[in-house]
Design an enzyme around this catalytic site. Structure first.
Site, PDB file in Angstrom:
ATOM      1  N   SER A 266       9.303 -18.402  17.370  1.00 39.19           N
ATOM      2  CA  SER A 266      10.702 -17.756  18.660  1.00 39.19           C
ATOM      3  C   SER A 266       9.480 -18.369  19.853  1.00 39.19           C
ATOM      4  CB  SER A 266      11.213 -17.128  18.907  1.00 39.19           C
ATOM      5  OG  SER A 266       9.927 -15.912  19.125  1.00 39.19           O
ATOM      6  N   ASP A 267       9.977 -18.741  21.010  1.00 32.92           N
ATOM      7  CA  ASP A 267       8.794 -18.657  21.939  1.00 32.92           C
ATOM      8  C   ASP A 267       9.700 -16.686  22.507  1.00 32.92           C
ATOM      9  OD1 ASP A 267       8.120 -19.344  24.364  1.00 32.92           O
ATOM     10  OD2 ASP A 267       9.294 -21.343  24.777  1.00 32.92           O
ATOM     11  N   CYS A 268       7.804 -17.619  23.890  1.00 32.29           N
ATOM     12  CA  CYS A 268       7.722 -15.576  23.715  1.00 32.29           C
ATOM     13  C   CYS A 268       8.740 -15.277  24.118  1.00 32.29           C
ATOM     14  CB  CYS A 268       5.992 -15.561  24.512  1.00 32.29           C
ATOM     15  SG  CYS A 268       4.765 -16.785  23.406  1.00 32.29           S
TER      16      CYS A 268
END
Length: 768
Positions: A296-298
């Protein structure tokens, strides 16, 4: 030229000035790795430490030894340790967008390695249209990354490249991407990934470092007029998704064999990408067969719960993401709520096993579980292999190849270093350092500013003109004074990360503040040629300068990297013949006045005056077009070989044999014998040697709202003055000439296709 010792001193000094987010690490001088059998012989009894076994068997052996709590610790970027199994903590998050970066928690600079080679920002490298360069940069970056890993300063997993389509000129992160064209973005992504990942050990499954293609998918908005990326729902047609946004990711997986794909913050058609089983398990893992992990993106999982309110509980957010195909969470959300999701019956332990198995398999392909890496294929790399002279020269060469000459009145460029005795250098970007390396930057080996680069050839006088790129007020009088007495004037203007960056989109396409006034007033009084240099990621409406005869030349230099100033000087003084071409359209200001950033539609809509996006669909006027760029030479094209007819074999009972079909499915059985050759003779009619990019475009028949034209191939060729060469393209009609229909299926349009190379056109008929 600075000595290596001096460069190291400068880098250390600059790190304290500029590197607010990098952490000095002095104690750690050895790499992090598991299965240290030499220090603990008992680890040799574990199957996952046995390098003679297959990765699949080793992963199964490791997973079955872990408790649920230990497994959950491997779902997050700050992965936990399991001392009883000899597994240390590992930080997954490192970045290498255009050089090893200090962004992310896995990579740091220190007195041992004070800097790494900082290449041009991606948008400028893409402007080179040189696929071999994309890969060469990746090889250097991965070598420096491995060297830093060996002294405990870096990880092995890098969340780069960014291959999103530069859909809207206001996007703050367009600078990180290869531009607006799906083919160029695909070639860049696959090439850079190969450079990062491909090892020299002869095993195609072994990774030098692990790359990650991001941000999947249809992500290209930061924060525009109150709409931010955490809340944005990108409403995308199936047609636009499959022919514009998805191709770079597909190529990254299928052609680049990338080890990871990162899902984005935004929703696509009402579903968060990190919780969409169709996009993750269905497409990435199912259709494309990703050999690696999905991250996932952060804090994306936290955002889909807290910001988008997609689920009622955090446990549901975790469960939906893992069941959709997510393997790793950048952030702590999965670490906090996964156990409760299992206990609540939303997940079973085998769901966790599946995710961490993909993560472990990636680390095993990197050699993380093979014991001390000093005995491995890259064990001898170290600080001596970072910032080598060869690497720094490649950074300069990459900038030279990308710089785009947009305007050049006869007698302007190149300047002669012997006849130009004094050069006026003006502008807020004329003597910048950090601006040149854009975002997701690291500590460079050293900087050469534009002023320094120019001063190396001729005597210069310098005025800022504006105190910063916002240019709320301009010191026009002093700028005019030095331009009026100099033999030539270089204005280095544009923007920096205060205007365009992650979390910050632009609201217009005009040069900021008083910059246009400064340029115009200086040009009026200048004694000699006036060269306008635009340093930026995105394009600008600089019609005023394009139409001003006193502005004799215009260069776009992107964010040109650590050696940017030297490269700019190389082009201005003719040591290098410019060959860059724009990887994105430069629109007039009127475009953004009427087109909202939130409208994802690529195709024009005559009913409401919507003009469409990118050169493939945009129907309006441009300031400069995709592919624009001049040279100090002129090049001619001559068609040597190309078919006029391509026939598609169809079954006897195919519906198109008895009815009038406008297109046929691009199925494998239809595509036999659909590959043909196109040969072009390219001539350099000038005296100056130089490189030239040969673009092969196609304009298909007007069916399925097809593009007005699209790039199907490109080749960069070097030609000596008056030299010539044959450029060969191999065209697959099914792959290269097909279009996407309204429901996302690939179709080959029947009828006349027009192939374009420069001003040359060739008609080709496809029939059954």
């Amino acid at each position: 030229m600075n000595s290596p010792v001096f460069a190291m001193g400068v880098s250390v000094f600059l790190c304290f000035i500029f590197c607010f987010s990098c952490v000095r690490v002095l104690a750690q001088t050895s790499p992090v790795f598991a299965c240290d059998v030499r220090s603990n012989p008992n680890l040799g009894s574990f199957g996952f430490c046995n390098t003679t076994l297959g990765i699949k068997y080793r992963v199964v052996d490791l997973v079955k030894r872990l408790t649920l709590q230990e497994k959950i610790g491997f779902l997050v970027n700050a992965a936990g340790s399991v001392n009883r199994l000899g597994i240390p903590k590992y930080e997954w998050w490192s970045e290498a967008l255009h050089g090893v970066s200090y962004h992310g928690h896995g990579t740091h600079f220190s007195s041992v390695v004070p800097g790494a080679t900082s290449f041009p920002q991606v948008i400028l490298t893409a402007a080179s249209f040189n696929a071999s360069l994309f890969e060469a940069i990746g090889r250097v970056v991965s070598t420096e990354a491995r060297a830093m890993y060996n002294v405990g300063l870096a990880g092995l997993t890098y969340w780069s490249p960014n291959i999103n389509i530069f859909r809207d000129p206001r996007w703050g992160r367009g600078q990180e991407t290869p531009g607006e064209d799906p083919l160029l973005s695909s070639k860049y992504g696959a090439g850079y990934v190969k450079g990062l990942q491909q090892s020299d050990v002869g095993n195609p499954n072994w990774l030098k470092v692990a790359a990650c293609c991001k941000h999947y998918t249809a992500y290209d908005l930061e924060n525009w007029k109150g709409t931010d990326r955490y809340h944005f729902n990108a409403v995308v047609t199936k047609q636009d998704l499959d022919d514009t946004f998805q191709p770079p990711f597909k190529s990254c997986v299928l052609d680049g064999n990338v080890a990871s794909v990162m899902c984005s913050y935004n929703q696509v058609n009402g579903k968060p990408t990190c919780a969409d089983p169709d996009l993750l398990a269905g497409v990435i893992r199912g259709e494309w067969k990703l050999n690696g992990y999905i991250v996932s993106d952060c804090d994306s999982v936290e955002k889909l719960y807290n910001s988008q309110h997609y689920t009622k509980t955090p446990e549901e957010a975790v469960a939906k993401s893992i069941l959709a195909g997510l393997d790793l969470n950048c952030g702590s959300f999965l670490g906090q709520y996964t156990e409760a999701a299992v206990k609540g019956g939303l997940l079973v332990e085998s769901d966790i096993d599946k995710a961490i198995s993909n993560n472990f398999a990636t680390l095993m392909r990197l050699g993380f579980f093979d014991g001390n890496p000093s005995k491995g294929p890259y064990g001898k790399l170290g600080p001596k292999d970072v910032c080598t002279q060869e690497n720094q020269e490649l950074a300069r060469e990459a900038a030279r190849q990308g710089i785009v000459l947009l305007k050049n009145i006869k007698g302007s460029l190149p300047l002669s270093p012997t006849t130009i005795k004094t050069l006026a250098v003006i502008g807020p970007n004329a003597n910048v350092t950090k601006t040149m390396i854009g975002n997701y930057e690291g500590m460079p080996c050293k900087y050469t500013t534009p002023l320094q680069g120019l001063t190396a050839s001729v005597a210069t006088t310098y005025q800022l003109g504006c105190s910063n790129v916002a240019c709320n007020s301009a010191d026009i009088d002093n700028a005019k004074k030095i331009a009026a007495s100099a033999d030539a004037t270089v204005l280095v203007m544009g923007v920096d990360q205060s205007i365009e960056k992650e979390t910050l989109d632009r609201v217009d396409l005009l040069l900021p503040g008083q910059q246009p006034v400064l340029i115009t007033e200086v040009a009026k009084v200048a004694k000699g040629p006036v060269i306008l240099v635009i340093m930026s990621g995105g394009g600008f409406d600089i019609t005023f300068a394009k139409n001003d005869s006193k502005v004799t030349s215009i260069l776009w230099v992107g964010y040109p990297g650590e050696a940017g100033g030297a490269a700019i000087a190389d082009v201005i003084f003719g040591y290098y013949n410019p060959s860059g071409r724009l990887p994105m359209t430069w629109y007039p200001q009127s475009y953004v006045d009427k087109v909202p950033m939130t409208n994802m539609k690529m195709r024009p809509d005559p009913a409401n005056g919507y003009p469409g996006r990118t050169y493939r669909f945009y129907t309006g006027d441009t300031v400069y077009s995709f592919g624009d760029g001049l040279s100090y030479s002129t090049f001619n094209h001559q068609l040597v070989k190309a078919p006029k007819l391509v026939s598609f074999p169809l079954e006897e009972d195919h519906v198109c044999r008895s009815s009038d079909c406008k297109s046929v499915d691009a199925f494998e059985q239809h595509c036999q014998n659909s590959i043909f050759d196109i040969h072009m003779k390219v001539q350099n009619t000038g005296l100056i040697s130089g490189s030239h990019t040969v673009f092969l475009f196609s304009s298909p028949p007007s069916v399925h709202n097809s593009p007005q034209k699209h790039l199907i191939s490109f080749e960069k060729v070097f030609l000596k003055g008056k030299g010539e060469a044959i450029v060969r393209f191999k065209v697959d009609a099914c792959k290269d000439l097909s279009v996407t229909d309204e429901v996302g299926s690939r179709k080959v349009a029947l009828g006349e296709h027009v192939l374009h190379v420069g001003t040359l056109k060739h008609s080709l008929t496809i029939r059954i």
